[in-house]
Write a protein that holds these residues in place. Structure first.
Motif, PDB file in Angstrom:
ATOM      1  N   VAL A  46      -6.157   1.434  -0.743  1.00 31.30           N
ATOM      2  CA  VAL A  46      -5.181   2.394  -1.281  1.00 31.30           C
ATOM      3  C   VAL A  46      -5.810   3.784  -1.385  1.00 31.30           C
ATOM      4  O   VAL A  46      -5.224   4.775  -0.944  1.00 31.30           O
ATOM      5  N   ILE A  47      -7.021   3.860  -1.929  1.00 30.41           N
ATOM      6  CA  ILE A  47      -7.661   5.165  -2.082  1.00 30.41           C
ATOM      7  C   ILE A  47      -8.010   5.743  -0.711  1.00 30.41           C
ATOM      8  O   ILE A  47      -7.861   6.954  -0.485  1.00 30.41           O
ATOM      9  N   SER A 106       4.545   7.441   6.936  1.00 32.47           N
ATOM     10  CA  SER A 106       5.220   6.275   6.357  1.00 32.47           C
ATOM     11  C   SER A 106       5.413   6.408   4.850  1.00 32.47           C
ATOM     12  O   SER A 106       6.164   5.647   4.253  1.00 32.47           O
ATOM     13  N   VAL A 107       4.747   7.382   4.227  1.00 27.05           N
ATOM     14  CA  VAL A 107       4.862   7.591   2.789  1.00 27.05           C
ATOM     15  C   VAL A 107       5.862   8.721   2.538  1.00 27.05           C
ATOM     16  O   VAL A 107       5.670   9.841   3.010  1.00 27.05           O
ATOM     17  N   ALA A 108       6.906   8.407   1.797  1.00 29.10           N
ATOM     18  CA  ALA A 108       7.912   9.406   1.442  1.00 29.10           C
ATOM     19  C   ALA A 108       7.434  10.138   0.197  1.00 29.10           C
ATOM     20  O   ALA A 108       7.608   9.670  -0.920  1.00 29.10           O
ATOM     21  N   LEU A 109       6.795  11.290   0.399  1.00 32.34           N
ATOM     22  CA  LEU A 109       6.289  12.065  -0.726  1.00 32.34           C
ATOM     23  C   LEU A 109       7.439  12.747  -1.458  1.00 32.34           C
ATOM     24  O   LEU A 109       8.400  13.207  -0.831  1.00 32.34           O
ATOM     25  N   PRO A 110       7.332  12.841  -2.783  1.00 35.36           N
ATOM     26  CA  PRO A 110       8.366  13.555  -3.534  1.00 35.36           C
ATOM     27  C   PRO A 110       8.299  15.060  -3.237  1.00 35.36           C
ATOM     28  O   PRO A 110       7.328  15.550  -2.661  1.00 35.36           O
ATOM     29  N   VAL A 126       0.849  -1.201   0.000  1.00 30.32           N
ATOM     30  CA  VAL A 126       0.000   0.000   0.000  1.00 30.32           C
ATOM     31  C   VAL A 126       0.882   1.247   0.000  1.00 30.32           C
ATOM     32  O   VAL A 126       0.642   2.189  -0.760  1.00 30.32           O
ATOM     33  N   ILE A 127       1.924   1.251   0.817  1.00 31.48           N
ATOM     34  CA  ILE A 127       2.842   2.400   0.844  1.00 31.48           C
ATOM     35  C   ILE A 127       3.532   2.557  -0.510  1.00 31.48           C
ATOM     36  O   ILE A 127       3.653   3.669  -1.030  1.00 31.48           O
ATOM     37  N   GLY A 128       3.951   1.453  -1.114  1.00 31.36           N
ATOM     38  CA  GLY A 128       4.557   1.516  -2.451  1.00 31.36           C
ATOM     39  C   GLY A 128       3.606   2.094  -3.481  1.00 31.36           C
ATOM     40  O   GLY A 128       3.991   2.931  -4.310  1.00 31.36           O
ATOM     41  N   ALA A 129       2.349   1.659  -3.430  1.00 29.35           N
ATOM     42  CA  ALA A 129       1.345   2.183  -4.368  1.00 29.35           C
ATOM     43  C   ALA A 129       1.125   3.675  -4.140  1.00 29.35           C
ATOM     44  O   ALA A 129       1.033   4.457  -5.097  1.00 29.35           O
ATOM     45  N   LEU A 130       1.058   4.100  -2.885  1.00 34.75           N
ATOM     46  CA  LEU A 130       0.859   5.521  -2.581  1.00 34.75           C
ATOM     47  C   LEU A 130       2.039   6.361  -3.048  1.00 34.75           C
ATOM     48  O   LEU A 130       1.850   7.468  -3.577  1.00 34.75           O
TER      49      LEU A 130
END
Length: 177
Positions: free
Chosen positions: A117-118, A161-165, A88-92
């Motif tokens: 995911v959504i 947990s999500v590394a946003l660009p 899920v984190i990879g997809a996000l």
């Protein structure tokens, strides 16, 4: 006599919706859905099911030069199973990348895995939990929603947990996250 033109039926996949501009969700498209999906001008497909997409859909993806990202997860039966969390984190993270362009998030039926995911995306966007659950339930068929998905995988989702660009490399609809 009227001319006989072939009429292409434009039929969206099950559980199709526009999530954000250039971001869509659905069940895995069937051959009869491909004319509709073609009109979306997709750049990327994010696949969330553990089983492979249909051969027709995979062939269509390849023929159209669409990036295919497989974050397949099995049936969600336990809260934040490490595989579920990782995928899920990879997809996000893939959703957040502007370079992935127009995206379809999909799984076999477009309900629970896609919905998770959504739902987590909505948490990244700072949606209220009530609105997030309402959207999740709209695609799960009323009483078919899963408490594990809602209470553990979506509500307890750790946004950090999500590394946003960087902002300039992020999808426009995630600029405020």
């Amino acid at each position: 006599m009227a001319s006989q033109h072939a009429i292409t039926k434009v039929i969206p996949p099950l559980n199709f919706a526009c999530v954000e501009e250039g971001l869509y969700r659905s069940a895995g498209p069937l051959p009869l859905n491909l004319p509709f999906v073609s009109d979306l001008n997709l750049d990327t497909v994010i696949w969330m099911a553990s089983e492979d997409p249909s051969p027709d859909f995979l062939s269509w993806i390849r023929a159209n030069g669409i990036k295919f990202l497989n974050f397949g997860i099995g049936e969600i039966t336990a809260p934040w199973d490490p595989e579920v969390e990782r995928n899920v984190i990879g997809a996000l993270q893939a959703l957040a990348e502007a370079s992935n362009g127009r995206i379809l998030v999909t799984c076999t039926m477009g309900r629970h895995r896609t919905g998770t995911v959504i739902g987590c995306l909505r948490r990244l966007q700072n949606w209220s939990i009530t609105s997030t659950f309402a959207e999740y339930r709209r695609f799960t068929g009323g009483n078919r929603y899963r408490v594990i998905d809602e209470l553990h995988n979506i509500e307890q989702f750790n946004r950090s947990s999500v590394a946003l660009p960087e902002l300039e490399d992020r999808q426009a609809w995630l600029q405020e996250a």
